[in-house]
Design a protein around this motif. Structure first.
Motif, PDB file in Angstrom:
ATOM      1  N   VAL A  85      -2.400 -42.004 -41.800  1.00 30.94           N
ATOM      2  CA  VAL A  85      -2.858 -41.459 -43.080  1.00 30.94           C
ATOM      3  C   VAL A  85      -4.143 -42.174 -43.500  1.00 30.94           C
ATOM      4  N   ILE A  86      -4.136 -43.509 -43.429  1.00 31.72           N
ATOM      5  CA  ILE A  86      -5.357 -44.220 -43.831  1.00 31.72           C
ATOM      6  C   ILE A  86      -6.476 -44.021 -42.811  1.00 31.72           C
ATOM      7  N   ALA A  88      -7.012 -41.259 -41.174  1.00 29.94           N
ATOM      8  CA  ALA A  88      -7.556 -39.917 -41.398  1.00 29.94           C
ATOM      9  C   ALA A  88      -8.418 -39.838 -42.649  1.00 29.94           C
ATOM     10  N   MET A  89      -8.097 -40.662 -43.664  1.00 31.28           N
ATOM     11  CA  MET A  89      -8.820 -40.542 -44.931  1.00 31.28           C
ATOM     12  C   MET A  89      -9.909 -41.596 -45.099  1.00 31.28           C
ATOM     13  N   ARG A 278     -10.794 -34.762 -38.967  1.00 31.67           N
ATOM     14  CA  ARG A 278      -9.727 -34.721 -39.980  1.00 31.67           C
ATOM     15  C   ARG A 278      -8.500 -34.003 -39.440  1.00 31.67           C
ATOM     16  N   ALA A 281      -6.528 -35.948 -36.631  1.00 30.76           N
ATOM     17  CA  ALA A 281      -5.618 -37.019 -37.044  1.00 30.76           C
ATOM     18  C   ALA A 281      -4.263 -36.424 -37.417  1.00 30.76           C
TER      19      ALA A 281
ATOM     20  N   ILE B  19      -8.659 -38.858 -52.124  1.00 28.46           N
ATOM     21  CA  ILE B  19      -8.064 -39.933 -51.313  1.00 28.46           C
ATOM     22  C   ILE B  19      -7.089 -40.748 -52.155  1.00 28.46           C
ATOM     23  N   ILE B  68      -1.888 -35.564 -44.428  1.00 30.65           N
ATOM     24  CA  ILE B  68      -3.124 -35.491 -43.638  1.00 30.65           C
ATOM     25  C   ILE B  68      -3.640 -34.051 -43.587  1.00 30.65           C
ATOM     26  N   TYR B  71      -5.114 -33.117 -46.938  1.00 34.64           N
ATOM     27  CA  TYR B  71      -6.417 -33.734 -47.125  1.00 34.64           C
ATOM     28  C   TYR B  71      -7.492 -32.991 -46.321  1.00 34.64           C
ATOM     29  N   ALA B  72      -7.168 -32.680 -45.053  1.00 34.35           N
ATOM     30  CA  ALA B  72      -8.148 -31.977 -44.208  1.00 34.35           C
ATOM     31  C   ALA B  72      -8.501 -30.619 -44.822  1.00 34.35           C
TER      32      ALA B  72
END
Lengths: 593, 86
Positions: A85-86, A88-89, A278, A281, B19, B68, B71-72
């Motif tokens: 998670v970290i 990817a972000m 993105r 991941a 984020i 994830i 977010y993407a």
């Protein structure tokens, strides 16, 4: 066909596949070699990342860790997945936009300093070399168990196979063999788990079976497991832990360590676009989760299976658990898989009370009233996954598949690590720092020679593993989490971070973490040189040396912030570089220098 | 140029907000539900044990995957909205 012939067939077929792929995917340029030409589809890259990430430890050891530790070892599950998670972000998309080949590339350029680059190179090499030792020894064990060759020969064969596809194919060869290796390892892991879940719960999906009813006793599987281990003097499988601070910090250390491991990060340089990094991941985590969601089921079911094999009276509906423990099986009635694994020395039985039976229980508990004089059965955690098909009486081809899967897990991770090491040497050290004028051809040659050298070093260390091999994992994660991860993150998220701050932070995080680890585990892991006994009473605030990586990362952030703000802001072009890394626009392919 | 700059700055702010939101969920399920708040969730039974155990061994991993992809998806939309995509 004998089991040996079947194993040979499965492992041999998988090798033929890897070598075929290597010939098809030869690297023609440095870009092919370092980042597979930058044209890998995000799903393909996700699958390769999953194989890269899931090592012999994930494949072989994790279910055993969960079986023995129960809830407390959930830290491994959360830590080794939450890191994505970290990643990817906070890292992957920006490093992809930066568009060069390696992790030291970014740290050296962003902090406009060859000192920073050198610190990054050293961290990368130490973390990767310590990690690769475990892969070589893991592959050696799998070979010697399944192909009946000696450990030494096993390691040499493993080294030769990796050499073939890594030296010629570079990242391109590695990426596509890793995809094949992922498929082999996930099938090998899942099939026995499905059969065992069916046998115990009637539910073919292990992750659901684990939380459903145990067929034989009619109560939930985990309740049954709690009752059974309790009757043997162990704490409940699902028991909570007291030291929550340490559990949080250990999980966090594994997460930041995962996000900071260079061989994982460089996989995200291979996709065509920032958006792909993105998605990729996410796909990587999907493919990892297929194994990680099955592992706790394998662990809990194997623990229950082992207990009910030794104490058959505990299998069904039990009125009185203490009574049910009184008739363990006779040693001479032990099942066949038990005999096979006894030969490897990974299961041992010592009949302490000379009753011809096997008493297995927590040695810390006093069961002398039952006529027991100590735990008589030692089972190495690592055999659970490998022995699973035999415990569940599955056909012999499943055993062959497990052999190929274990070897695939070890080889894929070893190849990824070796690439990270060789690119740090040929690209960062030789091309960037020593001889910038080296030609493309010369750099390729240097990359291949350093890859071959890295394989030889890994083979040597696999053949002569330092006594501290098991502890070095803590070292790899500590270094990656306490030094590389914070530096990369601040390089992206803080425009104000300058060279002095970053270097001071990296060194402070690294040194504090090493000091803490060495204090309890011995200077450079040499036994007897530790200054304090490695027990929870001695740990500062109950923080174990394995959990200290997270603290090291915090120290890194704090020191970097203070030093950076006390010194000059970075030059304008560096601030522009940070700007450009933040926006995907204009990324293009990974650029050569 | 000034417009470009403030546009880019806003994009970055939106990214950082996103984020922070995602990481709040990330920390809540793993450090919260699975570890620190497990005693509070002890009353909620899940398949022979409690909700905290489920979060520790499965729930947090499933949440991570969703985070994830979420977010993407949001970031790719932001790339388009601010015209900063590739």
């Amino acid at each position: 066909m004998s089991q040996f012939a079947i194993n040979l067939l499965f492992v041999g077929a998988s090798f033929a596949l890897y070598i075929g792929i290597a010939i098809w995917a030869r690297a023609g340029s440095t870009k092919d070699f370092y980042v597979a030409g930058g044209g890998v589809h995000p799903i393909t890259n996700g699958m390769a990342t999953a194989a890269d990430w899931m090592s012999a430890a994930s494949f072989i050891s994790m279910a055993g860790l969960l079986a023995s530790g129960g809830y407390a070892n959930s830290t491994f599950l959360m830590g080794w997945t939450g890191g994505y998670v970290i990643l990817a972000m906070l890292l992957a998309p920006y490093l992809r936009k930066f568009g060069k080949f390696t992790v030291p590339d970014f740290i050296g350029d962003r902090f406009y300093s060859n000192t920073a680059r050198l610190v990054a190179i050293v961290c990368l090499i130490v973390a990767s070399v310590t990690y690769v030792i475990g892969q070589m020894t893991g592959a050696g064990v799998a070979f010697s168990r399944f192909l009946e060759v000696s450990n030494t020969w096993g390691i040499w064969i493993a080294a030769f196979i990796v050499f073939l596809y890594a030296v010629f194919g570079g990242m391109k060869g590695i990426t596509y063999t890793q995809v094949a290796q992922y498929v082999v390892l996930i099938i090998a892991y899942t099939i026995p788990a499905v059969f065992i879940a069916m046998q115990l719960t009637g539910n073919p999906i292990p992750m659901f079976g684990m939380f459903s009813t145990h067929t034989e006793s009619g109560i939930p599987l985990l309740t049954k497991l709690d009752d059974v281990v309790n009757a043997l003097g162990f704490q409940d499988y699902t028991a909570d832990v007291d030291n929550k601070l340490n559990m949080v910090l250990f999980t966090l250390s594994l997460m930041v360590g995962t996000a900071g491991l260079p061989h994982v990060i460089i996989r995200f340089f291979t996709v065509p676009k920032v958006a792909d990094a993105r998605w990729s991941a996410g796909w990587a985590l999907v493919f990892i989760a297929l194994l990680y969601l099955t592992a706790p089921a394998v662990g809990s079911m194997a623990r229950l299976n082992l207990a009910t094999t030794v104490y058959p009276d505990m299998a069904g509906q039990v009125e009185n658990y203490e009574e049910a423990t009184l008739n363990p099986i006779l040693y001479e009635d032990r099942p066949d898989w038990f005999r096979t694994w006894e030969e490897t020395g990974l299961i041992t039985h010592t009949d302490l009370n000379n009753d011809g039976r096997i008493q297995m229980y927590n040695n810390a508990a006093d069961f002398s009233d039952r006529g027991w004089e100590g735990n008589e059965l030692e089972v190495n955690n690592d055999i659970l996954v490998l022995a699973n098909p035999e415990i569940a009486n599955l056909p012999s081809w499943v055993v062959g598949l497990i052999a190929a899967g274990g070897i695939a897990a070890a080889l894929s991770t070893a190849a990824g690590l070796l690439l990270a090491i060789s690119s740090a040497i040929s690209h960062d050290l030789i091309k960037t720092m020593i001889n910038p004028k080296i030609s493309e051809k010369g750099e390729m040659l240097a990359a291949r020679i350093s890859m071959a050298g890295a394989i030889l070093l890994a083979t040597y260390l696999g053949l002569n593993p330092p006594g501290f091999a098991a502890q070095t994992v803590a070292l790899a994660f500590g270094i990656a989490g306490a030094s590389l991860f914070p530096a990369l993150m601040m390089g992206i998220f803080s425009k104000r971070m300058n060279n002095k701050g970053a270097i001071a932070g990296m060194l402070a995080g690294l040194i504090c973490t090493l000091l803490y680890i060495f204090t309890y585990l011995g200077w450079f892991f040499i036994p007897g040189t530790n200054m304090l006994a490695n027990t929870p009473d001695n740990w500062i605030l109950g923080i174990s040396p394995l959990s200290f990586g997270a603290v090291g990362a915090l120290i890194n952030f704090a020191v970097a912030f203070v030093v950076s703000n006390a010194t000059d802001a970075p030059p304008q072009e560096i601030q522009d570089l940070v700007e450009s890394v933040r926006y995907p626009k204009g990324a293009g392919a990974a650029v050569d220098h | 140029m000034a417009d470009d700059k403030s546009n880019a700055a806003e994009y970055w702010k939106a990214n950082v907000r996103l984020i922070l939101g995602c990481l709040a969920v990330w920390a809540f399920v793993s450090y919260g539900c699975a570890i620190l708040f497990r005693p509070l969730l002890a009353g909620i039974p899940v398949g022979g044990t409690d909700l905290g155990f489920w979060f520790a061994q499965q729930g947090s991993i499933l949440t991570f995957i969703v985070l994830i992809f979420f977010y993407a998806w949001r970031m790719n939309a932001l790339d388009k909205k601010y015209g900063l995509g590739e």
